[in-house]
Design an enzyme around this catalytic site. Structure first.
Site, PDB file in Angstrom:
ATOM      1  N   CYS A   1       0.832  -1.199   0.000  1.00  0.00           N
ATOM      2  CA  CYS A   1       0.000   0.000   0.000  1.00  0.00           C
ATOM      3  C   CYS A   1       0.866   1.247   0.000  1.00  0.00           C
ATOM      4  O   CYS A   1       1.793   1.366   0.814  1.00  0.00           O
ATOM      5  CB  CYS A   1      -0.921  -0.003   1.222  1.00  0.00           C
ATOM      6  SG  CYS A   1      -1.895   1.499   1.425  1.00  0.00           S
TER       7      CYS A   1
ATOM      8  N   CYS B   1      -2.790  -0.297   8.914  1.00  0.00           N
ATOM      9  CA  CYS B   1      -1.773  -1.348   8.768  1.00  0.00           C
ATOM     10  C   CYS B   1      -0.412  -0.764   9.123  1.00  0.00           C
ATOM     11  O   CYS B   1       0.050   0.150   8.449  1.00  0.00           O
ATOM     12  CB  CYS B   1      -1.736  -1.857   7.336  1.00  0.00           C
ATOM     13  SG  CYS B   1      -3.245  -2.624   6.780  1.00  0.00           S
TER      14      CYS B   1
ATOM     15  N   CYS C   1      -7.811   0.179  -0.636  1.00  0.00           N
ATOM     16  CA  CYS C   1      -7.334  -0.505   0.573  1.00  0.00           C
ATOM     17  C   CYS C   1      -7.071  -1.965   0.257  1.00  0.00           C
ATOM     18  O   CYS C   1      -8.002  -2.716  -0.083  1.00  0.00           O
ATOM     19  CB  CYS C   1      -8.367  -0.370   1.690  1.00  0.00           C
ATOM     20  SG  CYS C   1      -7.880  -1.212   3.209  1.00  0.00           S
TER      21      CYS C   1
ATOM     22  N   GLN D   1     -16.270 -11.003  13.753  1.00  0.00           N
ATOM     23  CA  GLN D   1     -14.855 -11.128  13.387  1.00  0.00           C
ATOM     24  C   GLN D   1     -14.657 -10.637  11.958  1.00  0.00           C
ATOM     25  O   GLN D   1     -15.423 -10.996  11.055  1.00  0.00           O
ATOM     26  CB  GLN D   1     -14.392 -12.583  13.494  1.00  0.00           C
ATOM     27  CG  GLN D   1     -14.323 -13.109  14.915  1.00  0.00           C
ATOM     28  CD  GLN D   1     -13.106 -12.601  15.679  1.00  0.00           C
ATOM     29  OE1 GLN D   1     -12.364 -11.740  15.210  1.00  0.00           O
ATOM     30  NE2 GLN D   1     -12.894 -13.122  16.865  1.00  0.00           N
TER      31      GLN D   1
ATOM     32  N   PHE E   1     -19.282 -15.006  26.666  1.00  0.00           N
ATOM     33  CA  PHE E   1     -19.098 -13.924  25.695  1.00  0.00           C
ATOM     34  C   PHE E   1     -19.536 -14.435  24.321  1.00  0.00           C
ATOM     35  O   PHE E   1     -18.829 -14.316  23.331  1.00  0.00           O
ATOM     36  CB  PHE E   1     -17.642 -13.444  25.648  1.00  0.00           C
ATOM     37  CG  PHE E   1     -17.053 -13.078  26.979  1.00  0.00           C
ATOM     38  CD1 PHE E   1     -17.205 -11.795  27.486  1.00  0.00           C
ATOM     39  CD2 PHE E   1     -16.353 -14.004  27.729  1.00  0.00           C
ATOM     40  CE1 PHE E   1     -16.651 -11.450  28.715  1.00  0.00           C
ATOM     41  CE2 PHE E   1     -15.799 -13.673  28.960  1.00  0.00           C
ATOM     42  CZ  PHE E   1     -15.957 -12.391  29.460  1.00  0.00           C
TER      43      PHE E   1
ATOM     44  N   GLU F   1     -24.024 -13.862  27.346  1.00  0.00           N
ATOM     45  CA  GLU F   1     -23.566 -12.631  26.696  1.00  0.00           C
ATOM     46  C   GLU F   1     -24.040 -11.440  27.513  1.00  0.00           C
ATOM     47  O   GLU F   1     -25.086 -11.490  28.157  1.00  0.00           O
ATOM     48  CB  GLU F   1     -24.121 -12.567  25.263  1.00  0.00           C
ATOM     49  CG  GLU F   1     -23.940 -11.253  24.534  1.00  0.00           C
ATOM     50  CD  GLU F   1     -22.481 -10.833  24.400  1.00  0.00           C
ATOM     51  OE1 GLU F   1     -22.215  -9.633  24.625  1.00  0.00           O
ATOM     52  OE2 GLU F   1     -21.623 -11.681  24.105  1.00  0.00           O
TER      53      GLU F   1
ATOM     54  N   ASP G   1     -23.587  -9.780  33.034  1.00  0.00           N
ATOM     55  CA  ASP G   1     -22.391  -8.957  32.973  1.00  0.00           C
ATOM     56  C   ASP G   1     -21.233  -9.822  33.455  1.00  0.00           C
ATOM     57  O   ASP G   1     -21.101 -10.099  34.658  1.00  0.00           O
ATOM     58  CB  ASP G   1     -22.551  -7.717  33.861  1.00  0.00           C
ATOM     59  CG  ASP G   1     -21.334  -6.800  33.803  1.00  0.00           C
ATOM     60  OD1 ASP G   1     -20.294  -7.201  33.238  1.00  0.00           O
ATOM     61  OD2 ASP G   1     -21.420  -5.681  34.348  1.00  0.00           O
TER      62      ASP G   1
ATOM     63  N   CYS H   1      -7.748 -11.840  22.204  1.00  0.00           N
ATOM     64  CA  CYS H   1      -7.200 -10.833  21.288  1.00  0.00           C
ATOM     65  C   CYS H   1      -6.153  -9.973  22.004  1.00  0.00           C
ATOM     66  O   CYS H   1      -5.741  -8.942  21.482  1.00  0.00           O
ATOM     67  CB  CYS H   1      -8.317  -9.955  20.723  1.00  0.00           C
ATOM     68  SG  CYS H   1      -9.285  -9.080  21.963  1.00  0.00           S
TER      69      CYS H   1
END
Length: 450
Positions: free
Chosen positions: A92, A101, A179, A283, A312, A333, A360, A407
């Site tokens: 890019c 990125c 992109c 995702q 979750f 959730e 929660d 993550c």
């Protein structure tokens, strides 16, 4: 675009004690010694640690200050004086300017190795080592992102709509024309947005655009002022030309421009379609998402007579595939609206063995009825903050197998230490190449009760 009247200046005390100023925008020549976890180069100068985007170990670069605090300076490379043989040419042309990125100057293979090393280091810091390391689950290096948020800003002086992505450590908009990490069918939609919005009669109220790719592609426009009727018709024609749904959002919730429009993505190997709404967590990498689910099921090895807990759970991304292999899934959730759609997704596929609960998951769970039962296994996919409260509860329930998708390797390592201290063994761990070309690391870990 307006500019600040004067550079922001931060004060610090160098080693000698004499006060000096370090303004944002100041340039400094640095020798890069190693890489940080997120792929930034690290240099040391005058008692300060510099984190430099776009730099590699062994390089001498000219860096520009983005921010400074205490003994830490964040900077970006503006010129390379001595280049590393490991450096590659980014795909890019806006790499180094756009904040999306930050690793395109590093080969994809090296990015994988760096992220695996990051996971290993974070676990090691907490005194945790897996029995076995899994091979990295690798996906496409480019053209993988099925969802993107595009910034818009109307420059009154230039009478021009800026269209692109936020700059590196900045609110400035970099006017990216195409992109390379967007999936192929969204690239032409993105490429035409600047011409579209610069043709509007009243562009002052434009907010941002979000693009979605799935069974149907879609464009969501957020705005702060009602659209001129001619502009709305132009937008509708653009969406029709590119065969994308149009969604609009003013002060309320996003609304489909035409009745019957839905957003969904497929989990092909599980014969599932997951419907969602703009704002729901999905995702961004479709190929890696499906590979991740398949690996999670392989590691958990679910049995037909088992009861499994999914925490979750979101839209049912893991819960619905799991329901095809076990007797019962309890899915939990914290976002009500996503639970509504998760229940609808289960009903649409006649998966009656999934029960959904709202809780929660950052708060104590001892009073929740669903948290008092026995489970053969548990799966959790928490946000970056991790799942400290949840893993405490799972340890008390003595759940035999826990599959943790993360993550953020730092919070995964923290929670791994908690589980190993309570009698679990980290059986297997590895990274998932969910976010190629970025510094973000996705990981998976399997814990087994000793």
């Amino acid at each position: 675009m307006s500019r600040p009247k004067a550079p922001k200046t931060l004060r610090f005390q160098p080693a000698g004690g004499e006060s000096k100023s370090l303004p944002v925008g100041k340039k400094q020549v640095l020798s890069i010694e190693r890489l940080a976890h997120d792929g930034r180069g690290i240099a040391f100068l005058d008692g300060r640690t510099w984190f430099v985007s776009g730099a590699l170990p062994g390089e001498q670069v000219q860096a520009q200050v983005l921010a400074a605090r205490s003994k830490v300076v964040e900077a970006q490379t503006v010129a390379i004086q001595t280049s590393s043989p490991e450096r590659i040419t980014p795909e890019c042309q806006w790499a180094g300017q756009c904040g999306g990125c930050t690793l395109q100057h590093i080969s994809h293979a090296q990015q994988i190795s760096m992220k695996q090393a990051n996971l290993a280091e974070q676990l090691s810091r907490e005194g945790v080592t897996p029995v076995a390391w899994a091979e990295p689950l690798v996906g496409p290096a480019f053209a993988y992102r099925r969802r993107a948020r595009i910034a818009l800003r109307y420059d009154v002086r230039q009478k021009h709509v800026e269209v692109g992505f936020r700059g590196l450590a900045s609110n400035a908009i970099v006017e990216v024309k195409n992109c390379v990490i967007l999936v192929a069918d969204l690239q032409p939609v993105f490429a035409g947005l600047s011409a579209l919005f610069n043709g509007f009669k009243q562009p002052q109220g434009l907010g941002e655009v979000e693009l979605f790719s799935g069974r149907s592609n879609a464009l969501l426009l957020r705005y702060t002022q009602a659209l001129h009727e001619d502009d709305l018709q132009q937008l509708r024609a653009y969406c029709a030309e590119h065969q994308v749904q149009l969604w609009l959002q003013g002060k309320g919730q996003p609304q489909a421009d035409q009745a019957g429009q839905t957003l969904s993505y497929s989990l092909t190997q599980f014969a599932l379609d997951i419907t969602y709404q703009p704002g729901d967590f999905v995702q961004v990498n479709a190929q890696m998402n499906e590979a991740m689910i398949a690996q999670a099921l392989e590691w958990l090895a679910p049995q037909a007579d088992q009861r499994v807990l999914d925490l979750f759970c979101g839209l049912g991304n893991f819960a619905l595939p799991l329901a095809k292999y076990v007797d019962q899934v309890i899915a939990v959730e914290g976002v009500d609206s996503m639970l509504v759609r998760a229940r609808a997704n289960a009903a649409a596929h006649q998966l009656n063995n999934v029960q959904f609960y709202h809780s929660d998951l950052t708060q104590p769970l001892h009073d929740k009825e669903w948290a008092k039962s026995a489970f053969a296994a548990a799966l959790l996919d928490p946000p970056r903050e991790g799942a400290q409260v949840v893993v405490e509860r799972l340890a008390k329930l003595k759940v035999p197998r826990i599959l943790y998708v993360s993550c953020n390797p730092a919070t995964l390592a923290r929670d791994a230490a908690l589980l190993t201290a309570r009698g679990y063994r980290l059986q297997k761990a590895g990274i998932l190449d969910m976010f190629a070309q970025t510094g973000h690391t996705e990981a998976m870990a399997l814990f087994v009760k000793k």
